[in-house]
Design a protein around this motif. Structure first.
Motif, PDB file in Angstrom:
ATOM      1  N   THR A 162       0.833  -1.203   0.000  1.00  0.00           N
ATOM      2  CA  THR A 162       0.000   0.000   0.000  1.00  0.00           C
ATOM      3  C   THR A 162       0.866   1.250   0.000  1.00  0.00           C
ATOM      4  O   THR A 162       0.611   2.211  -0.739  1.00  0.00           O
ATOM      5  CB  THR A 162      -0.935   0.002   1.224  1.00  0.00           C
ATOM      6  OG1 THR A 162      -1.769  -1.153   1.159  1.00  0.00           O
ATOM      7  CG2 THR A 162      -1.796   1.251   1.260  1.00  0.00           C
ATOM      8  N   ASP A 188      -5.151  -1.095  -5.289  1.00  0.00           N
ATOM      9  CA  ASP A 188      -4.609  -1.673  -4.061  1.00  0.00           C
ATOM     10  C   ASP A 188      -5.523  -2.789  -3.566  1.00  0.00           C
ATOM     11  O   ASP A 188      -6.603  -2.534  -3.058  1.00  0.00           O
ATOM     12  CB  ASP A 188      -4.489  -0.568  -2.999  1.00  0.00           C
ATOM     13  CG  ASP A 188      -3.716  -1.037  -1.782  1.00  0.00           C
ATOM     14  OD1 ASP A 188      -3.133  -2.134  -1.840  1.00  0.00           O
ATOM     15  OD2 ASP A 188      -3.703  -0.300  -0.776  1.00  0.00           O
ATOM     16  N   GLU A 189      -5.071  -4.014  -3.747  1.00  0.00           N
ATOM     17  CA  GLU A 189      -5.841  -5.203  -3.386  1.00  0.00           C
ATOM     18  C   GLU A 189      -7.311  -5.088  -3.801  1.00  0.00           C
ATOM     19  O   GLU A 189      -8.197  -5.159  -2.955  1.00  0.00           O
ATOM     20  CB  GLU A 189      -5.737  -5.456  -1.876  1.00  0.00           C
ATOM     21  CG  GLU A 189      -4.282  -5.546  -1.441  1.00  0.00           C
ATOM     22  CD  GLU A 189      -4.112  -6.307  -0.131  1.00  0.00           C
ATOM     23  OE1 GLU A 189      -4.873  -7.266   0.065  1.00  0.00           O
ATOM     24  OE2 GLU A 189      -3.230  -5.934   0.648  1.00  0.00           O
TER      25      GLU A 189
END
Ligand SMILES: Nc1ncnc2c1ncn2[C@@H]1O[C@H](COP(=O)(O)OP(=O)(O)O)[C@@H](O)[C@H]1O
Ligand SMILES: [Mg+2]
Lengths: 235, 431
Positions: free
Chosen positions: A55, A176-177
């Motif tokens: 992140t 992000d994910e």
């Protein structure tokens, strides 16, 4: 306009980046001497266990956070030489974001959420409508355009977020994910959509994940461990 | 509803739409905030109207019992109250003023401090000579008679066998002297020329104003009687002028000053208005206004804090959302604008409701009045013992809501600026 010859000039350059967080007495090295470049048009995954710095790296590449030392150059612009306002402008026009969750503005419909970025860019209303609608159809949500986020499933919300991130014609999309909160089948659907976009539009995608299925889709896999690049393979 | 000009400024439209929808995300909280704003407006409108209404009552009763709107006096009389400082030749002045625009009534009075005795007791009191015909047009003296009658129009004065001249006595003075209607009084004082002034009077009426000072210390007799008893000749002490309304006072005053000086009889005369004649009255009003303001401010601060609380809650539970919005390119200024739209919408709704309800409630009381009997003694001194009627006006209807408006917007600025100071990443990781 922007036109890059593939592999000639990287769209993202990260050089010697360190990022340290101070938490009470403890210093946490979120990123340590990270050197990495991404070519225009890549479809790259950043993998690594929780806390490895994924992140942090994406935030720094997206201009949401600044490194303590080192340089970040995206789309030819060096972040170190830019003001907050210029960074915000660059984010708006050149970078798309997909976050893990809470991506959408709850009071706006799916269509309005996709329109919103173009509104910030000053695109006229009818063009906005048209492009947003086309994009929703592309992610398979043409019939849900009038639904609010709360009326959509998690997978549908992420698809709207992808549509929004790409509708403004960015140079890169940072995700992000994006599949972390989705079941594997829905996650795979989202990945396919993203891969399709990358194929068709040559938009650079950089996404983080710790899901092996997602890694399989990537053309390049960067492994982070304790804030360092442990492994970097092109498939 | 897309507007025709939405192509020109599309941002405004969607921002407004977002603000409106955000306002209704938590309807219960929104209504609570709106109600607080509305409530503050209602209370302020009512209080201000009530205050202004009571001031008008105070001023009017003071004017109607005591001073009139304006008085023409010999220079120095007001401060010294000397019986020798007279308006020597009142008739030309009186006629001149009676003919002026906006003037409602004119009369004369004369005053002398004297000893008043009944068979049992003696008290000092102000003996006031009034015109039995003109006085009722200027003051409420006639309406205040509680027993007996007002002074007869044509008192036959003089002759040795004639009945004693009539007198009106204040209720408290009558009680002190232990006299009733029909009883006799003697008055002993000093005439204008220094001679002894003495007279026997019959109590023809007893009045009660509710203002103790007035009811305890005054006694009214016909001006003709006064002039002969106190060797005044044609002279008087005061020419009392009433005008159409309070707001006309300054204009009439100016007019009188300009024109009376051109009269030979106007030499050495001064004009004073009610404000100068009863300085305590405006002072009481001022004190009451200041106390009122302190109360309003406290009320507004309490309301402001409860609004601040809800605004803060509303903003902080959406911090993540703001973080995402900033991350994708929303400028902090735009976020501030959105938040101000939201609080602005609530304020508009609350203030408008407050004005409507506040004016409605106040209007009802303005029509029916509020019973103030048994109110404080201070108020009674100025004749505020009956019904008070709130007085609704543009000022009383809008001053309070304006204050609420300003305070609410100021309060809304705080959470908005707090968000503005946040970085997107901080905001997004906010829990
Ligand atoms: N705002 C912060 N304050 C303190 N420590 C932080 C902060 N953000 C991240 N970290 C720490 O930095 C390290 C990397 O975090 P992160 O980049 O979120 O990892 P990942 O996304 O791979 O899980 C972790 O140890 C995390 O606890
Ligand atoms: Mg993470």
């Amino acid at each position: 306009m922007y036109s890059y010859k593939r592999n000639e000039m990287p769209i993202v350059e990260v050089r010697g980046v360190n990022k340290v967080y101070q938490q009470g007495d403890i210093r946490i090295f979120a990123l340590k001497d990270v050197d990495i470049t991404f070519d225009s048009g890549s479809f790259a995954a950043i993998a690594g266990p929780s806390g490895s710095g994924k992140t942090t790296l994406l935030n720094i590449v997206g201009g949401l956070d600044l490194p303590d030392t080192g340089e970040v150059i995206v789309d030819g612009r060096n972040f170190g030489e830019m003001s907050q306002g210029q960074l915000a402008q660059l984010r708006l026009n050149r970078i798309g974001f997909v976050f893990q969750s809470y991506n959408l503005i709850p009071v706006l419909s799916a269509l309005e959420n996709v329109e919103y970025v173009m509104l910030l860019q000053g695109v006229g209303k009818s063009e906005r409508r048209e492009r947003a609608m086309a994009m929703l159809e592309e992610v398979g949500l043409g019939d849900k355009y009038n639904n609010r986020p709360a009326e959509l499933s998690g997978g549908q919300q992420q698809r709207v977020a992808v549509a929004r991130s790409i509708v403004s014609d960015p140079a890169i999309v940072l995700a992000d994910e994006p599949t972390a909160n989705l079941d594997s089948k829905t996650g795979e659907g989202l990945l396919r959509i993203m891969a399709g976009m990358n194929e068709k539009r040559k938009v650079t995608f950089i996404f983080s994940t710790h899901d092996t299925m997602v890694m399989d889709y990537a053309h390049r896999l960067v492994n982070l461990r304790d804030g360092r690049v442990a492994d970097d393979q092109i498939k | 509803m897309p507007m025709a000009h939405s192509h020109v400024r599309p941002k405004i439209t969607l921002d407004m739409k977002m603000a409106w929808r955000n306002v209704w995300r938590n309807p219960r909280r929104t209504w609570l905030t709106v109600s607080a704003i509305c409530f503050a407006c209602v209370v302020l409108i009512f209080m201000l109207s009530f205050q202004f209404g009571s001031y008008e009552t105070m001023i009017n009763s003071s004017i109607k019992i005591n001073t009139g709107h304006l008085q023409v006096l010999a220079r120095g009389y007001f401060d010294e109250k000397s019986i020798r400082k007279v308006v020597e030749n009142p008739d030309p002045v009186k006629e001149l003023i009676a003919g002026m625009d906006l003037v409602e009534a004119v009369t004369v009075r004369a005053n002398a401090f004297s000893l008043v005795s009944s068979q049992k007791r003696t008290y000092g009191a102000m003996v006031v000579g009034v015109d039995p015909v003109l006085e009722p047009r200027v003051s409420r003296l006639k309406e205040l008679i509680r027993s007996g009658e007002f002074l007869p129009d044509t008192p036959e004065s003089g002759g040795p066998d004639a009945e004693p001249d009539p007198a009106l006595v204040g209720a408290l003075l009558a009680r002190n002297l232990k006299v009733r209607v029909g009883d006799e009084l003697t008055v002993l004082g000093q005439g204008r020329d220094g001679s002894v002034a003495a007279a026997i009077l019959t109590v023809c009426g007893i009045y009660e104003s509710g203002m103790d000072e007035f009811d305890r210390n005054t006694l009214h007799i016909p001006i003709k009687t006064f002039q002969s008893v106190y060797s005044m000749g044609p002279a008087v002490h005061e020419i009392i002028v009433n005008v159409n309304s309070l707001t006309d006072v300054p204009a009439v005053k100016k007019n009188i000053i300009n024109r009376v000086n051109h009269l030979p009889a106007g030499e050495g005369l001064v004009v004073m208005d009610w404000d100068e004649l009863v300085p305590g009255l405006t002072q009481s009003i001022r004190i009451d206004l200041v106390m009122g303001m302190i109360f309003w401010l406290l009320l507004v601060i309490v309301v402001a804090f409860s609004i601040l609380n809800t605004f803060l809650m509303a903003v902080f539970e959406r911090t993540r959302e703001f973080g995402v919005m900033m991350a994708i390119g929303t400028t902090p200024q735009r976020l501030v604008k959105l938040l101000l739209y939201e609080s602005g919408l609530m304020t508009v709704v609350g203030v408008c409701m407050g004005i409507v309800i506040g004016c409605g409630v106040t209007w009802v009381f303005q029509v029916y009045g509020i019973d103030m009997s048994g109110s404080s003694e201070i108020l009674e001194q100025y004749g505020m013992s009956g019904r008070i009627y709130p007085r609704l006006s543009p000022v009383t209807a809008l001053a309070g809501p304006l204050l609420v408006w300003i305070i609410t917007l100021a309060v809304a600025l705080y959470p908005a600026l707090k968000i503005k100071g946040m970085k997107p990443v901080e905001a997004m990781t906010h829990i």
